[in-house]
Design a protein around this motif. Structure first.
Motif, PDB file in Angstrom:
ATOM      1  N   LEU A 121      -6.808  -0.885   3.063  1.00 57.80           N
ATOM      2  CA  LEU A 121      -6.376   0.508   3.029  1.00 57.80           C
ATOM      3  C   LEU A 121      -6.334   1.121   4.420  1.00 57.80           C
ATOM      4  O   LEU A 121      -6.464   2.324   4.575  1.00 57.80           O
ATOM      5  CB  LEU A 121      -7.297   1.338   2.140  1.00 57.80           C
TER       6      LEU A 121
ATOM      7  N   ALA B  92       0.831  -1.204   0.000  1.00 59.96           N
ATOM      8  CA  ALA B  92       0.000   0.000   0.000  1.00 59.96           C
ATOM      9  C   ALA B  92       0.860   1.247   0.000  1.00 59.96           C
ATOM     10  O   ALA B  92       2.030   1.214   0.402  1.00 59.96           O
ATOM     11  CB  ALA B  92      -0.918   0.013   1.219  1.00 59.96           C
TER      12      ALA B  92
ATOM     13  N   SER C  15      -3.528   4.161  -1.700  1.00 60.15           N
ATOM     14  CA  SER C  15      -3.899   3.066  -2.588  1.00 60.15           C
ATOM     15  C   SER C  15      -3.221   1.790  -2.119  1.00 60.15           C
ATOM     16  O   SER C  15      -2.234   1.840  -1.377  1.00 60.15           O
ATOM     17  CB  SER C  15      -3.483   3.384  -4.025  1.00 60.15           C
ATOM     18  N   CYS C  16      -3.762   0.651  -2.548  1.00 62.60           N
ATOM     19  CA  CYS C  16      -3.128  -0.624  -2.229  1.00 62.60           C
ATOM     20  C   CYS C  16      -3.318  -1.594  -3.379  1.00 62.60           C
ATOM     21  O   CYS C  16      -4.201  -1.403  -4.227  1.00 62.60           O
ATOM     22  CB  CYS C  16      -3.678  -1.210  -0.934  1.00 62.60           C
TER      23      CYS C  16
ATOM     24  N   GLU D 186      -4.405   7.060   3.919  1.00 58.68           N
ATOM     25  CA  GLU D 186      -4.280   6.029   2.894  1.00 58.68           C
ATOM     26  C   GLU D 186      -4.350   6.645   1.502  1.00 58.68           C
ATOM     27  O   GLU D 186      -4.998   7.678   1.299  1.00 58.68           O
ATOM     28  CB  GLU D 186      -5.375   4.977   3.062  1.00 58.68           C
TER      29      GLU D 186
ATOM     30  N   TYR E  74      -0.741  -2.883   8.320  1.00 57.23           N
ATOM     31  CA  TYR E  74       0.592  -2.986   7.740  1.00 57.23           C
ATOM     32  C   TYR E  74       1.670  -2.919   8.813  1.00 57.23           C
ATOM     33  O   TYR E  74       1.648  -2.044   9.683  1.00 57.23           O
ATOM     34  CB  TYR E  74       0.800  -1.874   6.709  1.00 57.23           C
TER      35      TYR E  74
ATOM     36  N   THR F 202      -7.131  -3.998  -6.207  1.00 52.50           N
ATOM     37  CA  THR F 202      -6.624  -2.681  -5.848  1.00 52.50           C
ATOM     38  C   THR F 202      -7.707  -1.897  -5.120  1.00 52.50           C
ATOM     39  O   THR F 202      -8.901  -2.207  -5.218  1.00 52.50           O
ATOM     40  CB  THR F 202      -6.192  -1.885  -7.090  1.00 52.50           C
TER      41      THR F 202
ATOM     42  N   CYS G  10       5.487   3.586   1.336  1.00 51.39           N
ATOM     43  CA  CYS G  10       4.894   2.309   0.984  1.00 51.39           C
ATOM     44  C   CYS G  10       4.980   1.383   2.190  1.00 51.39           C
ATOM     45  O   CYS G  10       5.851   1.540   3.056  1.00 51.39           O
ATOM     46  CB  CYS G  10       5.531   1.685  -0.257  1.00 51.39           C
TER      47      CYS G  10
ATOM     48  N   TYR H  87      -8.412   2.437  -3.894  1.00 49.86           N
ATOM     49  CA  TYR H  87      -7.958   3.817  -3.937  1.00 49.86           C
ATOM     50  C   TYR H  87      -8.765   4.659  -2.957  1.00 49.86           C
ATOM     51  O   TYR H  87      -9.976   4.462  -2.808  1.00 49.86           O
ATOM     52  CB  TYR H  87      -8.141   4.408  -5.342  1.00 49.86           C
TER      53      TYR H  87
ATOM     54  N   CYS I  42      -6.974  -6.175  -0.952  1.00 50.93           N
ATOM     55  CA  CYS I  42      -5.993  -5.486  -0.128  1.00 50.93           C
ATOM     56  C   CYS I  42      -6.684  -4.509   0.817  1.00 50.93           C
ATOM     57  O   CYS I  42      -7.821  -4.110   0.588  1.00 50.93           O
ATOM     58  CB  CYS I  42      -4.970  -4.772  -1.008  1.00 50.93           C
TER      59      CYS I  42
END
Length: 127
Positions: free
Chosen positions: A109, A35, A49-50, A47, A114, A58, A96, A60, A107
């Motif tokens: 966001l 991401a 995008s991922c 956030e 993460y 994806t 990232c 956004y 994914c």
């Protein structure tokens, strides 16, 4: 050891374009989601995008949808963020992040998902 290295940040004028790159190592690329987040001075990180390389999903953020495009390159273990029609509010340090994808169906966001982060690359958009 998971490593993420961002590059491509620069100064650009309003309406211009930039492509950021996130070079990764230390993990199996297509088992992770990657991401992009950004943080402007005085603001919280948000956030952008991922992407999940395993299935191509994806996401956004609304503020960048239709202007930014995220892609991944299996051969280079790199994720790109193509940024078009840049505006002053896009000025930020872009980070990232990576995390194991597991059994997710797309994914994430959300920052808390993460656990591996790069050092960031600066994007400045001026009028």
């Amino acid at each position: 050891e998971v490593q993420l290295v961002e590059s491509g940040g620069s100064s650009v004028q309003v309406g211009g374009s930039l492509t950021l790159a996130c070079a990764t190592s230390g993990f199996i690329f297509d088992r992770y989601m990657i991401a992009w987040f950004r943080q402007a001075p005085g603001k919280e990180r948000e956030e952008v995008s991922c992407i999940a390389s395993a299935d191509g999903t994806t996401q956004y953020a609304g503020s960048v949808r239709d202007r930014f495009i995220i892609t991944s390159d299996y051969d280079k273990n790199t994720v790109y963020l193509q940024m078009n029609s840049l505006q002053p509010e896009d000025t930020a340090t872009y980070y990232c992040a990576a995390s194991y994808y597991g059994r997710r169906w797309r994914c994430e966001l959300t920052e808390i998902q993460y656990d591996n982060w790069g050092q960031g690359t600066q994007v400045t958009v001026s009028s």
